[in-house]
Design an enzyme around this catalytic site. Structure first.
Site, PDB file in Angstrom:
ATOM      1  N   TYR A   1       0.849  -1.190   0.000  1.00  0.00           N
ATOM      2  CA  TYR A   1       0.000   0.000   0.000  1.00  0.00           C
ATOM      3  C   TYR A   1       0.885   1.241   0.000  1.00  0.00           C
ATOM      4  O   TYR A   1       2.013   1.198   0.494  1.00  0.00           O
ATOM      5  CB  TYR A   1      -0.893  -0.014   1.239  1.00  0.00           C
TER       6      TYR A   1
ATOM      7  N   ASP B   1      -7.417 -17.167   4.065  1.00  0.00           N
ATOM      8  CA  ASP B   1      -6.643 -17.113   2.827  1.00  0.00           C
ATOM      9  C   ASP B   1      -6.516 -18.513   2.226  1.00  0.00           C
ATOM     10  O   ASP B   1      -6.686 -19.506   2.917  1.00  0.00           O
ATOM     11  CB  ASP B   1      -5.245 -16.542   3.104  1.00  0.00           C
TER      12      ASP B   1
ATOM     13  N   ARG C   1       2.260   2.721   3.780  1.00  0.00           N
ATOM     14  CA  ARG C   1       2.593   1.877   4.932  1.00  0.00           C
ATOM     15  C   ARG C   1       3.253   0.582   4.495  1.00  0.00           C
ATOM     16  O   ARG C   1       3.023   0.096   3.387  1.00  0.00           O
ATOM     17  CB  ARG C   1       1.339   1.574   5.756  1.00  0.00           C
TER      18      ARG C   1
ATOM     19  N   ARG D   1       1.003 -17.436   7.128  1.00  0.00           N
ATOM     20  CA  ARG D   1       2.444 -17.559   6.888  1.00  0.00           C
ATOM     21  C   ARG D   1       2.963 -18.915   7.360  1.00  0.00           C
ATOM     22  O   ARG D   1       4.115 -19.054   7.775  1.00  0.00           O
ATOM     23  CB  ARG D   1       3.196 -16.429   7.587  1.00  0.00           C
TER      24      ARG D   1
ATOM     25  N   CYS E   1      -2.525 -20.540  10.027  1.00  0.00           N
ATOM     26  CA  CYS E   1      -1.737 -19.335   9.742  1.00  0.00           C
ATOM     27  C   CYS E   1      -1.476 -19.115   8.247  1.00  0.00           C
ATOM     28  O   CYS E   1      -1.137 -20.030   7.516  1.00  0.00           O
ATOM     29  CB  CYS E   1      -0.403 -19.413  10.469  1.00  0.00           C
TER      30      CYS E   1
ATOM     31  N   ASP F   1      -8.443 -11.001   1.678  1.00  0.00           N
ATOM     32  CA  ASP F   1      -7.129 -10.622   1.171  1.00  0.00           C
ATOM     33  C   ASP F   1      -7.021 -11.292  -0.193  1.00  0.00           C
ATOM     34  O   ASP F   1      -6.961 -12.520  -0.287  1.00  0.00           O
ATOM     35  CB  ASP F   1      -6.017 -11.086   2.127  1.00  0.00           C
TER      36      ASP F   1
ATOM     37  N   CYS G   1      -0.552 -21.107  15.153  1.00  0.00           N
ATOM     38  CA  CYS G   1      -1.942 -21.281  14.768  1.00  0.00           C
ATOM     39  C   CYS G   1      -1.990 -22.184  13.544  1.00  0.00           C
ATOM     40  O   CYS G   1      -1.266 -21.965  12.576  1.00  0.00           O
ATOM     41  CB  CYS G   1      -2.568 -19.929  14.436  1.00  0.00           C
TER      42      CYS G   1
ATOM     43  N   LYS H   1      -6.088  -6.300   0.772  1.00  0.00           N
ATOM     44  CA  LYS H   1      -7.344  -6.537   1.486  1.00  0.00           C
ATOM     45  C   LYS H   1      -8.489  -5.807   0.802  1.00  0.00           C
ATOM     46  O   LYS H   1      -8.390  -4.613   0.527  1.00  0.00           O
ATOM     47  CB  LYS H   1      -7.221  -6.023   2.915  1.00  0.00           C
TER      48      LYS H   1
ATOM     49  N   CYS I   1       6.559 -17.585  16.916  1.00  0.00           N
ATOM     50  CA  CYS I   1       5.306 -17.237  17.587  1.00  0.00           C
ATOM     51  C   CYS I   1       5.230 -18.058  18.867  1.00  0.00           C
ATOM     52  O   CYS I   1       5.830 -19.126  18.951  1.00  0.00           O
ATOM     53  CB  CYS I   1       4.106 -17.577  16.710  1.00  0.00           C
TER      54      CYS I   1
HETATM   55  C1  LIG Z   1      -2.688  -5.787   6.200  1.00  0.00           C
HETATM   56  C2  LIG Z   1      -1.526  -5.195   5.638  1.00  0.00           C
HETATM   57  C3  LIG Z   1      -1.166  -3.871   5.929  1.00  0.00           C
HETATM   58  C4  LIG Z   1      -1.978  -2.997   6.845  1.00  0.00           C
HETATM   59  O1  LIG Z   1      -3.213  -2.757   6.280  1.00  0.00           O
HETATM   60  P1  LIG Z   1      -4.308  -1.866   7.037  1.00  0.00           P
HETATM   61  O2  LIG Z   1      -5.533  -2.072   6.237  1.00  0.00           O
HETATM   62  O3  LIG Z   1      -3.802  -0.466   7.000  1.00  0.00           O
HETATM   63  O4  LIG Z   1      -4.405  -2.374   8.425  1.00  0.00           O
HETATM   64  C5  LIG Z   1      -0.050  -3.358   5.326  1.00  0.00           C
HETATM   65  N1  LIG Z   1       0.691  -4.088   4.477  1.00  0.00           N
HETATM   66  C6  LIG Z   1       0.365  -5.359   4.162  1.00  0.00           C
HETATM   67  C7  LIG Z   1       1.195  -6.104   3.201  1.00  0.00           C
HETATM   68  C8  LIG Z   1      -0.742  -5.955   4.734  1.00  0.00           C
HETATM   69  O5  LIG Z   1      -1.062  -7.221   4.432  1.00  0.00           O
HETATM   70  S1  SF4 Z   2      -1.528 -16.407  12.848  1.00  0.00           S
HETATM   71 FE1  SF4 Z   2       0.537 -17.110  12.247  1.00  0.00          FE
HETATM   72  S2  SF4 Z   2       1.867 -15.349  12.552  1.00  0.00           S
HETATM   73 FE2  SF4 Z   2      -0.013 -14.973  13.713  1.00  0.00          FE
HETATM   74  S3  SF4 Z   2       0.406 -15.782  15.766  1.00  0.00           S
HETATM   75 FE3  SF4 Z   2      -0.591 -17.401  14.637  1.00  0.00          FE
HETATM   76  S4  SF4 Z   2       1.106 -18.620  13.783  1.00  0.00           S
HETATM   77 FE4  SF4 Z   2       1.967 -16.634  14.393  1.00  0.00          FE
END
Ligand SMILES: *Cc1c(COP(=O)(O)O)cnc(C)c1O
Ligand code: SF4
Length: 378
Positions: A118, A301, A121, A139, A137, A338, A134, A345, A130
């Site tokens: 974005y 996802d 940010r 990732r 997850c 996402d 989870c 998102k 972690c």
């Molecule tokens: C979710 C996310 C953000 C933050 O998004 P917001 O909608 O501002 O909370 C920034 N970068 C990435 C890659 C994201 O997945």
């Molecule tokens: S969702 Fe994934 S990155 Fe987030 S706390 Fe759970 S295992 Fe860690």
């Protein structure tokens, strides 16, 4: 539920920085987490061989605290933390559906720990660890892989990127879980980012962490007074079920909120965990009562090994429809998908607009009543 002490010590952060000799309470608890497949299979009475196979691909770690929230096999807490054979037998999905991997970013010249999707940010993944892994997850392919833990050099590259990109005014520290780092390491990173951002207009730092939910003991007065120095700093946590709202997590959130750190929470919509409007309503109301603003509900996802958690998108609409109007607006998060392939998102809403034209908008309210709002004539 009982747990046994694990031999190997979980990594505490970047090795280039020394840690204090006194072991904090939260680390002692973390050390008692169950992460080897033998222990997990014994504790939950599941196949040892299957558990070993799953954990070879996707590591597990369950803090004794989180395990203590399990009431019975297969409940909402259990499903989030105990490995399930479907993680390796269901091949649906993609390892990196959101295109966060460095290969997917190379063309943009972005360092490995940064995702800059974005305009204003960035996501800065400063830890691969972690407190609890989870099972759903996003990732999944990366977290818990110690070999892939970011080096201090990687972190420095990330900081340099932020410094060079003046358009960045919001840095989201993420992971893994950034609060798995020791206070000293974390402070070093936050301070560097803070010094850069404070020159920029309306800048903020955000921390994305599941720690208040899975290891609330990590939220110490010392951590809070450190964070407090780098205002404005937001903390976004992650709760998925009312059973996670305990005395301990409430205390962790209070410590943070009392330090002037605004709190938000994201929730993942998960089959068999929270895919029901009443559960979600209770969760959202409970969070707001803990001074945590529900921020997002995520559609799951398309990550390999998590397909058994997916629900139909309509389930999210049903939940939102139950929240909107029926409870405080503060309890209503955005429902987001996402977009696969790195589209970012996308907030989605059950249809409130039935029709729109030059003369009027035909609207539907939370009780399914129809209303008309006349347009201004131009
Ligand atoms: C979710 C996310 C953000 C933050 O998004 P917001 O909608 O501002 O909370 C920034 N970068 C990435 C890659 C994201 O997945
Ligand atoms: S969702 Fe994934 S990155 Fe987030 S706390 Fe759970 S295992 Fe860690």
């Amino acid at each position: 539920m009982t747990t046994t002490i694990q031999e190997d010590e979980p990594p505490s952060g970047h090795s280039s920085i020394s840690i204090s000799l006194q072991v904090p309470e939260w680390k002692k608890i973390l050390r008692k987490s169950i992460s080897n497949s033998k222990e997990i299979s014994k504790l939950f009475n599941i196949s040892e061989e299957e558990t070993r196979k799953i954990c070879e691909k996707y590591p597990a770690r369950i803090t004794p605290y989180y395990a203590s929230l399990i009431q019975e096999k297969g409940d909402a807490v259990y499903k989030q933390c105990v490995p399930d054979i479907k993680e390796i037998t269901d091949s649906f999905g993609d390892e990196d559906p959101l295109h966060e991997e460095p290969e997917n970013q190379k063309r943009k010249n972005v360092p490995g720990l940064i995702t800059h999707r974005y305009p204003d940010r960035v996501l800065f993944r400063i830890s691969n660890q972690c407190a609890m892994y989870c099972r759903f997850c996003t990732r999944k392919r990366k977290v818990g892989d110690i070999g892939k833990n970011p080096s201090w050099d990687d972190v420095v590259q990330g900081i340099k990127y932020i410094e060079e990109h003046e358009e960045v005014r919001d840095v989201l520290l993420s992971g893994g879980d950034p609060l798995m780092l020791d206070d000293a390491v974390l402070e070093k990173i936050i301070k560097s980012v803070y010094e850069i951002l404070k020159q920029r207009k309306n800048s903020i730092i955000r921390i994305g962490t599941r720690i208040p939910c899975v290891l609330p003991q990590r939220i110490t007065p010392e951590l809070c007074s450190m964070l407090k120095k780098y205002q404005p700093i937001y903390l976004n946590t992650h709760f998925n079920h009312p059973a996670e709202l305990t005395e301990q997590s409430r205390k962790a959130c209070s410590l943070l909120a009392d330090s002037g750190i605004p709190l938000g929470s994201q929730t993942v919509l998960l089959k068999g965990v929270n895919d029901n409007p009443e559960t979600m309503k209770e969760l959202m109301q409970g969070l707001v009562a803990m001074r945590v603003k529900p921020y997002y509900i995520y559609q799951t996802d398309l990550v390999k090994g998590t397909n058994h958690f997916r629900t139909k998108v309509e389930k999210g609409f049903e939940i939102l429809d139950t929240l909107i109007g029926n409870t405080s607006g503060l309890c209503v998060p955005h429902f987001v998908i996402d977009a696969p392939g790195g589209g970012g998102k996308i907030p989605v809403m059950p249809d409130a607009i039935l029709d729109i034209n030059d003369k009027e908008v035909k609207l539907r309210n939370f009780e399914k009543g129809e209303f008309r709002y006349p347009q201004v004539s131009e």
